[in-house]
Design a protein around this motif. Sequence first.
Motif, PDB file in Angstrom:
ATOM      1  N   TYR A   1      -1.006  -0.879 -16.507  1.00  0.00           N
ATOM      2  CA  TYR A   1      -1.144  -1.474 -15.179  1.00  0.00           C
ATOM      3  C   TYR A   1      -0.833  -2.961 -15.256  1.00  0.00           C
ATOM      4  O   TYR A   1      -0.802  -3.565 -16.327  1.00  0.00           O
TER       5      TYR A   1
ATOM      6  N   SER B   1     -12.642  -1.264 -11.015  1.00  0.00           N
ATOM      7  CA  SER B   1     -11.590  -0.363 -10.554  1.00  0.00           C
ATOM      8  C   SER B   1     -11.522   0.873 -11.435  1.00  0.00           C
ATOM      9  O   SER B   1     -11.615   0.785 -12.657  1.00  0.00           O
TER      10      SER B   1
ATOM     11  N   VAL C   1     -15.302  -6.587  -8.983  1.00  0.00           N
ATOM     12  CA  VAL C   1     -14.926  -5.198  -8.731  1.00  0.00           C
ATOM     13  C   VAL C   1     -14.848  -4.434 -10.042  1.00  0.00           C
ATOM     14  O   VAL C   1     -14.622  -5.003 -11.111  1.00  0.00           O
TER      15      VAL C   1
ATOM     16  N   PHE D   1       1.281   1.091  -6.196  1.00  0.00           N
ATOM     17  CA  PHE D   1       0.061   0.438  -5.710  1.00  0.00           C
ATOM     18  C   PHE D   1      -1.180   1.236  -6.097  1.00  0.00           C
ATOM     19  O   PHE D   1      -1.227   2.451  -5.937  1.00  0.00           O
ATOM     20  N   VAL D   2      -2.202   0.532  -6.612  1.00  0.00           N
ATOM     21  CA  VAL D   2      -3.462   1.171  -6.970  1.00  0.00           C
ATOM     22  C   VAL D   2      -4.594   0.644  -6.092  1.00  0.00           C
ATOM     23  O   VAL D   2      -5.293   1.408  -5.444  1.00  0.00           O
ATOM     24  N   GLU D   3      -4.740  -0.675  -6.048  1.00  0.00           N
ATOM     25  CA  GLU D   3      -5.879  -1.266  -5.345  1.00  0.00           C
ATOM     26  C   GLU D   3      -5.632  -2.753  -5.139  1.00  0.00           C
ATOM     27  O   GLU D   3      -4.923  -3.374  -5.926  1.00  0.00           O
ATOM     28  N   SER D   4      -6.245  -3.317  -4.090  1.00  0.00           N
ATOM     29  CA  SER D   4      -6.140  -4.762  -3.863  1.00  0.00           C
ATOM     30  C   SER D   4      -7.339  -5.243  -3.080  1.00  0.00           C
ATOM     31  O   SER D   4      -8.102  -4.449  -2.529  1.00  0.00           O
ATOM     32  N   GLY D   5      -7.493  -6.557  -3.026  1.00  0.00           N
ATOM     33  CA  GLY D   5      -8.586  -7.127  -2.260  1.00  0.00           C
ATOM     34  C   GLY D   5      -8.368  -8.605  -1.994  1.00  0.00           C
ATOM     35  O   GLY D   5      -7.498  -9.240  -2.586  1.00  0.00           O
TER      36      GLY D   5
ATOM     37  N   ARG E   1      -4.504  -7.718  -6.897  1.00  0.00           N
ATOM     38  CA  ARG E   1      -3.797  -6.451  -6.678  1.00  0.00           C
ATOM     39  C   ARG E   1      -3.538  -5.797  -8.027  1.00  0.00           C
ATOM     40  O   ARG E   1      -3.104  -6.456  -8.967  1.00  0.00           O
TER      41      ARG E   1
ATOM     42  N   ARG F   1     -12.562   2.547 -16.434  1.00  0.00           N
ATOM     43  CA  ARG F   1     -13.138   1.579 -15.493  1.00  0.00           C
ATOM     44  C   ARG F   1     -12.773   0.176 -15.957  1.00  0.00           C
ATOM     45  O   ARG F   1     -13.070  -0.192 -17.085  1.00  0.00           O
TER      46      ARG F   1
ATOM     47  N   VAL G   1       0.825  -1.208   0.000  1.00  0.00           N
ATOM     48  CA  VAL G   1       0.000   0.000   0.000  1.00  0.00           C
ATOM     49  C   VAL G   1       0.861   1.260   0.000  1.00  0.00           C
ATOM     50  O   VAL G   1       0.484   2.282  -0.567  1.00  0.00           O
TER      51      VAL G   1
ATOM     52  N   SER H   1      -1.348  -2.735  -9.824  1.00  0.00           N
ATOM     53  CA  SER H   1      -0.257  -1.786  -9.642  1.00  0.00           C
ATOM     54  C   SER H   1       0.023  -1.122 -10.987  1.00  0.00           C
ATOM     55  O   SER H   1      -0.192  -1.698 -12.042  1.00  0.00           O
TER      56      SER H   1
END
Length: 162
Positions: free
Chosen positions: A94, A86, A84, A70-74, A156, A138, A65, A158
Motif C-alpha cells: 500500500y 485501517s 485511525v 483506493f482503500v481509505e481516506s480522511g 489517503r 491492522r 473513491v 491506496s
Amino acid sequence: MVLGVGVLCAVALAGCSESSGKPESPTKQPAPTSSSKPPSEPDRPDRPDSKLGKQAEAALDTVTVDDPEFVESGLEKVRDGVHVESLLTRGRSYRLGVSCAGKGRVELTVRTEPRPVARHLDCDGTATYVRITKAPARLAIDAEGKRDATGMVAWRISETGA
C-alpha cells in the motif's frame, strides 16, 4: 367514584367557560430578529470544508473513491489529530499519503512492521508518502500537531498492486 369524576369535570368546565370580565391584554412578543440569510463566517482553518482542507486533500494525488486502488481516506483538524486503525489485506503493498495545510508541523507515526515509521511534516500543503510493503492486517496511523500548529490534515491509503 363516578360522582368525584363528574364534580371534577364540572369544575374544569366552569373554570374554562368563565370570563374575568377584563379585556384580554395583548402579550408582548419580541420583535423578529431573523434575516434572510445566516451571518457569514470567516474561512476558518479548522473547518473541514475550508480552503485548507481542500488544499490538503488536493496535494495527495489523483486516486479517488471510484479508483480500484483506493482503500481509505480522511480529513481531520490538526488540533484533533489523526488516529485511525485501517484494516488492510495482510501481506499486500500500500501507499499512505499524508498532507497538512495550515501552519506549524505535524508528527506522523505509522505502525508498520518490523518497526514504526515516524516523520515530521510541515503544514505547507505538500504531500508525504509512506510505502507499506507486506502490510499488517491492522495499520495504525497517528498524526499529532506540534505546539501552535493549525490547519487540516488529509490522509489517503491506496493499494499499489506490487
